[in-house]
Design an enzyme around this catalytic site. Structure first.
Site, PDB file in Angstrom:
ATOM      1  CB  ILE A  63      -1.203   1.281  -5.758  1.00  0.00           C
ATOM      2  CG1 ILE A  63      -2.210   1.277  -6.907  1.00  0.00           C
ATOM      3  CG2 ILE A  63      -0.054   0.333  -6.054  1.00  0.00           C
ATOM      4  CD1 ILE A  63      -3.310   2.297  -6.779  1.00  0.00           C
ATOM      5  NE  ARG A  99      11.086  -3.538   1.826  1.00  0.00           N
ATOM      6  CZ  ARG A  99      11.583  -2.370   1.471  1.00  0.00           C
ATOM      7  NH1 ARG A  99      12.873  -2.233   1.274  1.00  0.00           N
ATOM      8  NH2 ARG A  99      10.802  -1.327   1.306  1.00  0.00           N
ATOM      9  CE  LYS A 150       1.606   5.728 -12.794  1.00  0.00           C
ATOM     10  NZ  LYS A 150       1.525   6.621 -11.588  1.00  0.00           N
ATOM     11  CG  ASP A 169       3.723   8.623  -9.448  1.00  0.00           C
ATOM     12  OD1 ASP A 169       4.193   7.518  -9.734  1.00  0.00           O
ATOM     13  OD2 ASP A 169       2.662   8.774  -8.800  1.00  0.00           O
TER      14      ASP A 169
HETATM   15  P1  NAP Z   1       4.172   2.808  -1.771  1.00  0.00           P
HETATM   16  O1  NAP Z   1       2.952   2.565  -0.951  1.00  0.00           O
HETATM   17  O2  NAP Z   1       5.128   3.856  -1.307  1.00  0.00           O
HETATM   18  O3  NAP Z   1       5.036   1.500  -2.025  1.00  0.00           O
HETATM   19  C1  NAP Z   1       4.532   0.213  -2.259  1.00  0.00           C
HETATM   20  C2  NAP Z   1       5.335  -0.820  -1.502  1.00  0.00           C
HETATM   21  O4  NAP Z   1       6.546  -1.128  -2.177  1.00  0.00           O
HETATM   22  C3  NAP Z   1       5.798  -0.357  -0.140  1.00  0.00           C
HETATM   23  O5  NAP Z   1       4.751  -0.493   0.779  1.00  0.00           O
HETATM   24  C4  NAP Z   1       6.982  -1.255   0.149  1.00  0.00           C
HETATM   25  O6  NAP Z   1       6.536  -2.430   0.822  1.00  0.00           O
HETATM   26  C5  NAP Z   1       7.507  -1.624  -1.233  1.00  0.00           C
HETATM   27  N1  NAP Z   1       8.798  -0.962  -1.470  1.00  0.00           N
HETATM   28  C6  NAP Z   1       9.055   0.371  -1.436  1.00  0.00           C
HETATM   29  N2  NAP Z   1      10.348   0.597  -1.709  1.00  0.00           N
HETATM   30  C7  NAP Z   1      10.922  -0.615  -1.894  1.00  0.00           C
HETATM   31  C8  NAP Z   1      12.235  -1.044  -2.199  1.00  0.00           C
HETATM   32  N3  NAP Z   1      13.222  -0.165  -2.366  1.00  0.00           N
HETATM   33  N4  NAP Z   1      12.462  -2.367  -2.338  1.00  0.00           N
HETATM   34  C9  NAP Z   1      11.459  -3.259  -2.177  1.00  0.00           C
HETATM   35  N5  NAP Z   1      10.193  -2.907  -1.865  1.00  0.00           N
HETATM   36  C10 NAP Z   1       9.930  -1.603  -1.742  1.00  0.00           C
HETATM   37  O7  NAP Z   1       3.776   3.177  -3.264  1.00  0.00           O
HETATM   38  P2  NAP Z   1       2.371   3.098  -4.016  1.00  0.00           P
HETATM   39  O8  NAP Z   1       1.684   4.398  -3.898  1.00  0.00           O
HETATM   40  O9  NAP Z   1       1.636   1.866  -3.681  1.00  0.00           O
HETATM   41  O10 NAP Z   1       2.933   3.061  -5.526  1.00  0.00           O
HETATM   42  C11 NAP Z   1       3.549   1.924  -6.074  1.00  0.00           C
HETATM   43  C12 NAP Z   1       3.438   2.008  -7.577  1.00  0.00           C
HETATM   44  O11 NAP Z   1       2.073   2.093  -7.938  1.00  0.00           O
HETATM   45  C13 NAP Z   1       4.112   3.254  -8.165  1.00  0.00           C
HETATM   46  O12 NAP Z   1       4.773   2.953  -9.354  1.00  0.00           O
HETATM   47  C14 NAP Z   1       2.959   4.209  -8.402  1.00  0.00           C
HETATM   48  O13 NAP Z   1       3.204   5.089  -9.491  1.00  0.00           O
HETATM   49  C15 NAP Z   1       1.852   3.234  -8.733  1.00  0.00           C
HETATM   50  N6  NAP Z   1       0.517   3.774  -8.456  1.00  0.00           N
HETATM   51  C16 NAP Z   1       0.239   4.390  -7.269  1.00  0.00           C
HETATM   52  C17 NAP Z   1      -1.021   4.960  -7.068  1.00  0.00           C
HETATM   53  C18 NAP Z   1      -1.393   5.644  -5.776  1.00  0.00           C
HETATM   54  O14 NAP Z   1      -2.492   6.190  -5.688  1.00  0.00           O
HETATM   55  N7  NAP Z   1      -0.572   5.636  -4.737  1.00  0.00           N
HETATM   56  C19 NAP Z   1      -1.980   4.887  -8.069  1.00  0.00           C
HETATM   57  C20 NAP Z   1      -1.691   4.186  -9.236  1.00  0.00           C
HETATM   58  C21 NAP Z   1      -0.438   3.648  -9.418  1.00  0.00           C
HETATM   59  P3  NAP Z   1       7.444  -3.129   1.967  1.00  0.00           P
HETATM   60  O15 NAP Z   1       8.162  -2.022   2.689  1.00  0.00           O
HETATM   61  O16 NAP Z   1       6.448  -3.842   2.804  1.00  0.00           O
HETATM   62  O17 NAP Z   1       8.371  -4.039   1.216  1.00  0.00           O
END
Ligand code: NAP
Length: 309
Positions: free
Chosen positions: A11, A34, A87, A165
């Site tokens: 995101i 990271r 969110k 989610d």
């Molecule tokens: P993601 O790509 O799986 O995670 C985002 C980043 O968070 C990862 O690249 C990682 O970066 C870091 N991370 C993951 N686990 C971690 C941990 N335990 N400790 C520290 N850093 C950690 O997820 P995402 O889809 O972007 O979603 C993130 C948030 O945005 C969620 O709450 C989701 O509901 C919301 N969201 C997502 C979307 C979508 O389309 N995907 C849309 C709207 C909102 P590093 O490994 O580089 O640290």
């Protein structure tokens, strides 16, 4: 204003980076992640070190999954930074209340964002429904988890919310457009036998005027993806589709361009954050998350086929 973006994953790259780049209010001054980074932007992998080294960055935007987010938010607030939360705003309601208290004490702005509330036709739907009598509201939020969340292990772990989610996005819209509050009256949650979070959920809500309010969330949808809210009233039926991007009333397109200034959900969120910081205000509405917590409290659990990526 300078902002640091934390958690450079899907995101952050899809939405936050372009929204910041396109905004006159913001400059992306640093990233903390990271593994991820953004070309041309100062990159950190240690959040504490970034906060100490860059006191000029007053705003932190957290794009981490919900479970690790609280520790980062708490540290940022204690360091006197304004915080913007993806969110859902946390893994639990209590965490979010704790952040609100800390932000108040430190006199910083806290913004619990709900990007779906910024979809083009949501304000128009709210306006249209404001003086109508609701008879029935049906949410259908069905998408293919393999298409939208490939390789995201955290969504299946405790606190990852599973189908809630995306489902919480629907609830964020419902809680914005309905003039009267609803509360959960029953739920069935369908857990794959090898997973910790549900892949589907059926929800029923009590409405003060007795309107029938239900939601059907399913992550097993192949083919057409459905993100629709249908509201039947005494004066006609409003349908909000494509996650809030389209609106019809009795089958005719409705809602005008003026209903949606700026273009896109995330540019609107960053404009709102800029206003909150300027005004010394916070915006934390936990209603969507309350409904999800209630579903986990009240929901009947069904075990369904295992889910494999
Ligand atoms: P993601 O790509 O799986 O995670 C985002 C980043 O968070 C990862 O690249 C990682 O970066 C870091 N991370 C993951 N686990 C971690 C941990 N335990 N400790 C520290 N850093 C950690 O997820 P995402 O889809 O972007 O979603 C993130 C948030 O945005 C969620 O709450 C989701 O509901 C919301 N969201 C997502 C979307 C979508 O389309 N995907 C849309 C709207 C909102 P590093 O490994 O580089 O640290």
């Amino acid at each position: 204003m300078l902002v640091a973006l934390v958690g450079i994953g899907k995101i952050a790259l899809d939405q936050h980076v372009p929204a910041i780049a396109g905004s006159p209010d913001w400059e992306l001054a640093a990233t903390v992640s990271r593994h991820g980074s953004v070309e041309g932007v100062e990159a950190w992998d240690d959040f504490t070190a970034m906060l100490e080294a860059r006191p000029d960055i007053r705003v932190v935007s957290l794009c981490l999954p919900p479970v690790p987010r609280f520790a980062y938010a708490a540290e940022a607030i204690r360091a006197g930074r304004h915080v913007m939360l993806e969110k859902p705003p946390g893994a639990t309601l209590s965490e979010c209340h704790a952040l609100q208290d800390m932000a108040r004490e430190m006199r910083v702005s806290l913004f619990a964002t709900w990007h779906s509330r910024e979809a083009d036709k949501v304000d128009a739907a709210r306006g249209w429904l404001s003086d109508k009598t609701l008879r029935r509201l049906t949410v259908t939020w069905k998408e293919d988890v393999r298409r939208w969340h490939p390789g995201q292990a955290w969504i299946w772990e405790p606190g990852g919310l599973g189908v809630f989610d995306p489902g919480i996005n629907a609830l964020s819209i419902v809680t914005k457009i309905l003039p009267k509050p609803i509360h959960l009256s029953g739920a069935v949650l369908k857990f794959p036998e090898n997973r910790q979070t549900p892949i589907a959920a059926d929800l029923a809500f009590a409405h003060p005027d007795g309107a029938e309010v239900t939601a059907d969330f399913d992550w097993r949808q192949e083919g057409d993806q459905i993100w629709t809210i249908e509201a039947e009233t005494e004066a006609g039926t409003l349908v909000l589709s494509d996650g809030g991007a389209r609106m019809t009333v009795d089958g005719a397109e409705a809602g005008t361009e003026e209903d949606a200034p700026l273009s896109g959900e995330y540019p609107r969120l960053y404009a709102a954050m800029a206003r909150l910081v300027r005004d010394g205000a916070s915006d934390v509405d936990l209603a969507p998350m309350r409904h999800v917590a209630d579903a986990f409290t009240l929901g009947r659990r069904e075990i369904v086929a295992p889910f494999e990526e």
